[in-house]
Structure formats: structure tokens, C-alpha cells
Design a protein around this motif. Sequence first.
Motif, PDB file in Angstrom:
ATOM      1  N   ARG A 245     -34.771  11.351  -0.173  1.00 43.33           N
ATOM      2  CA  ARG A 245     -34.647  12.808  -0.253  1.00 43.33           C
ATOM      3  C   ARG A 245     -33.538  13.207  -1.213  1.00 43.33           C
ATOM      4  O   ARG A 245     -32.578  12.461  -1.410  1.00 43.33           O
ATOM      5  CB  ARG A 245     -34.372  13.397   1.127  1.00 43.33           C
ATOM      6  CG  ARG A 245     -33.131  12.851   1.841  1.00 43.33           C
ATOM      7  CD  ARG A 245     -32.940  13.583   3.153  1.00 43.33           C
ATOM      8  NE  ARG A 245     -31.959  12.967   4.027  1.00 43.33           N
ATOM      9  CZ  ARG A 245     -31.648  13.428   5.229  1.00 43.33           C
ATOM     10  NH1 ARG A 245     -32.227  14.519   5.681  1.00 43.33           N
ATOM     11  NH2 ARG A 245     -30.749  12.816   5.977  1.00 43.33           N
ATOM     12  N   ASP A 248     -30.164  17.742   1.741  1.00 41.08           N
ATOM     13  CA  ASP A 248     -29.767  17.322   3.081  1.00 41.08           C
ATOM     14  C   ASP A 248     -30.493  18.100   4.173  1.00 41.08           C
ATOM     15  O   ASP A 248     -31.156  19.119   3.916  1.00 41.08           O
ATOM     16  CB  ASP A 248     -28.248  17.407   3.242  1.00 41.08           C
ATOM     17  CG  ASP A 248     -27.694  18.815   3.032  1.00 41.08           C
ATOM     18  OD1 ASP A 248     -28.450  19.799   3.203  1.00 41.08           O
ATOM     19  OD2 ASP A 248     -26.492  18.928   2.688  1.00 41.08           O
ATOM     20  N   SER A 249     -30.345  17.625   5.387  1.00 40.72           N
ATOM     21  CA  SER A 249     -31.026  18.240   6.530  1.00 40.72           C
ATOM     22  C   SER A 249     -30.476  19.625   6.841  1.00 40.72           C
ATOM     23  O   SER A 249     -31.195  20.474   7.389  1.00 40.72           O
ATOM     24  CB  SER A 249     -30.905  17.347   7.760  1.00 40.72           C
ATOM     25  OG  SER A 249     -31.633  16.162   7.590  1.00 40.72           O
ATOM     26  N   ALA A 252     -32.586  22.149   5.051  1.00 40.79           N
ATOM     27  CA  ALA A 252     -33.899  22.300   5.682  1.00 40.79           C
ATOM     28  C   ALA A 252     -33.794  23.073   6.989  1.00 40.79           C
ATOM     29  O   ALA A 252     -34.701  23.829   7.357  1.00 40.79           O
ATOM     30  CB  ALA A 252     -34.518  20.925   5.929  1.00 40.79           C
ATOM     31  N   ALA A 253     -32.681  22.913   7.697  1.00 36.02           N
ATOM     32  CA  ALA A 253     -32.513  23.570   8.989  1.00 36.02           C
ATOM     33  C   ALA A 253     -32.412  25.080   8.861  1.00 36.02           C
ATOM     34  O   ALA A 253     -32.898  25.817   9.731  1.00 36.02           O
ATOM     35  CB  ALA A 253     -31.277  23.020   9.696  1.00 36.02           C
ATOM     36  N   ASP A 271     -37.486  14.619   2.255  1.00 36.39           N
ATOM     37  CA  ASP A 271     -36.782  15.895   2.400  1.00 36.39           C
ATOM     38  C   ASP A 271     -37.315  16.692   3.589  1.00 36.39           C
ATOM     39  O   ASP A 271     -36.632  17.569   4.107  1.00 36.39           O
ATOM     40  CB  ASP A 271     -36.943  16.736   1.120  1.00 36.39           C
ATOM     41  CG  ASP A 271     -36.436  16.029  -0.102  1.00 36.39           C
ATOM     42  OD1 ASP A 271     -35.282  16.243  -0.475  1.00 36.39           O
ATOM     43  OD2 ASP A 271     -37.204  15.235  -0.692  1.00 36.39           O
ATOM     44  N   PRO A 275     -35.521  15.428   8.215  1.00 37.64           N
ATOM     45  CA  PRO A 275     -35.005  16.459   9.113  1.00 37.64           C
ATOM     46  C   PRO A 275     -35.910  16.738  10.306  1.00 37.64           C
ATOM     47  O   PRO A 275     -35.428  17.110  11.380  1.00 37.64           O
ATOM     48  CB  PRO A 275     -34.860  17.692   8.214  1.00 37.64           C
ATOM     49  CG  PRO A 275     -35.630  17.394   6.984  1.00 37.64           C
ATOM     50  CD  PRO A 275     -35.643  15.916   6.832  1.00 37.64           C
ATOM     51  N   GLU A 278     -35.013  14.172  12.758  1.00 31.40           N
ATOM     52  CA  GLU A 278     -33.687  14.455  13.328  1.00 31.40           C
ATOM     53  C   GLU A 278     -33.710  15.640  14.282  1.00 31.40           C
ATOM     54  O   GLU A 278     -32.708  15.927  14.948  1.00 31.40           O
ATOM     55  CB  GLU A 278     -32.693  14.723  12.193  1.00 31.40           C
ATOM     56  CG  GLU A 278     -32.416  13.488  11.325  1.00 31.40           C
ATOM     57  CD  GLU A 278     -31.722  13.850  10.030  1.00 31.40           C
ATOM     58  OE1 GLU A 278     -31.387  15.037   9.830  1.00 31.40           O
ATOM     59  OE2 GLU A 278     -31.508  12.945   9.194  1.00 31.40           O
TER      60      GLU A 278
END
Length: 336
Positions: A245, A248-249, A252-253, A271, A275, A278
Motif C-alpha cells: 500500500r 496508511d490506514s 482510509a479510516a 490500501d 485497513p 485492521e
Amino acid sequence: MLWFRNDRHTSRDRTVAQSTKIDYIGTEELAQLLRPSEAVAAIRDALIAGLDPAADQPRSVLSLPHGDGQLLSMPSASEHGIGVKVLSAVPDNTARGLPRIQGVHVVFQPPAYAPAAVIDGAALTTLRTPAVSVAAVLPLVTGPGRRWRTVVFGAGPQGAGHVRTLRDAGVALSDVTYVVRDPSRAQPELVREDRVVPVEQCEQWLRQADLVVCATTSARPLFDSTLLGPDVVVLAVGSHSPDAREVDSALAARAQVIVEDRKTALRECGDIALPVAEGVLTAERLLPMADVVRGEAVLDGSRPVLFKGSGMAWQDAVIADAALRKVGGATDPSRG
């Protein structure tokens, strides 16, 4: 133009492929046939007309001997025929002075489904990838009164292609900064007059960025997304592996996440897949780009937007059809 012939056969024995003219469209020819903005329009028009990206066949990936890279095969059907793109992706080619990605896209047209055209695969990828990214967010980034300070990770054909496509599609870019490992290796014909900085200096440019393009082969996030503003737009297109990816997560969050197709993104895009694994992103939150383009999903301009693309075969077929229409190939029934 190429002719495929085999003079050892009589006209009775000769196959359609052996007696049919096959158009070859190289890098220069494709650029002359389709402007970047026309490629964007072709993608949007196809989706608005009802094309379903979920109907695409998954790409097949073959590992090359000795771990030298991958061979990718991407078939797709359209009303104009079958298109198959075959690409080799060889990272060490860069050190050899060769393109990392090489290949061809072959078009088979009905009713006989004889090969009708061969298109340079790298040129087609370089045109269609930014066209898809821009098509996904076009109304948002062409709204009145806003000028976009842009940061591009990667100064190769894809990074530069995104800048070229954004400009040609009418996006007002007020400032462009390419972020690379070694600015001395940036090609002037690609970056032109835009700024090029080493990755160590990217933070100051990210803090003021309105638009970020990620077009690298990195398997790890390129930057800390907390540096980005609340209404940033990020286009991430460099990876097509579920364990790699570029963002970072955390991004995306909090972002509105647009994907080419939900199943494809979960299968091929780290990518997205990472997430989700996670627990900070759900599959239900993913916005198919077809819904966005058709106006069935409306973006909130005050929130971040992340578009993640890995490249799908239907996109190549759409761009190939548009190019062949310009030379009369896609609508000539005698070609079958």
C-alpha cells in the motif's frame, strides 16, 4: 499498419487472421488519436451508459522465473469485441534503461473474432490509469473557484501522466511538486517546469496539499496522512497487491473511499484490504466509482477523498475501443 500473411497457404486455406490487416497503434499513434481528456470522457461515458466493472474477469498473474517479476494477463469483453492486455512487470528493467512495464493489448473483433489491432500495452496503461483516476473525481476537482496545490509521489510516466491528464481535463493546478528519492534522475520531458524535491522534504508540501497522487512501487505508506488537510483528495494507483500500500490506514479510516469495484479492491489492493483487516474500514463503506460517476453516490467536498485504483481490464477495452473508433476499426463490420 501490419499485415499478417503466410504465402505457403492458398487463399482457401488461409485463416482470417492470416489474411486480415491488423492495425498497430504505438505510443505516438495512441497519443495522436486520444487526448487525456478524451480518455477521461470515454471512461465516464462507458460507466454512465451502464458498464458494470464487477463483471470483469480477475487478472491472472504469473511469476517470472528467478523472481524477475510478473506477467499479467487482463481479458475483457465489450460490444466491440474482446480485448486482452498482456504485460511483463520487471523491476530490474529500470537499471537496464528499459521500461519496467512492457506488453501489448490485442483486440479481437466479431463476428469472426479475428485479431484486428495490437496496441502498445505500456502506452495504453499510461493513458488509461490517470484517465480512470480523474474520471472518478472529475466533478469534485473541476468545481468553480478552487485551485489545487498538488503533490505527486513518483515522477515516472504514471505520476507525470496524472498531472498531464488533470490539466487536460480542466483541473486548475496552482502548483505541482514531484516527490522522488533522487531528483537528479527525474526526466525533464516528464516533469517539465514543475518542482521536484527529495522525499526528505515532502512534509512541508504535504501540509499545504489539496491533491496528492501516489504513483510508485512502494509497498509501505509513503507519508503520514495526519499531515494532510481535512478536504484533501488522494489518488493512489501504484500498487496492485493485497499486501502492498501507498497510503496508511488512518487516511482510509477518515476518508470517503472510492474503488473501481469492491471485490477487486478487497482482492488486489493493500490500501483497502489492510485497513479492512485492521477493522478501521468496512467493505460497505467502499464507494464503487460507477456509483460516483453516475451521481448515485455524492461526495462531501469538506471531507477527505481517497481513490484507490489497481487497473482493470474493462478500462483498457474502453480506451482501445475509443482509439479504434478514431481509425474506423471498432465500427467496421468487414474487420470480422
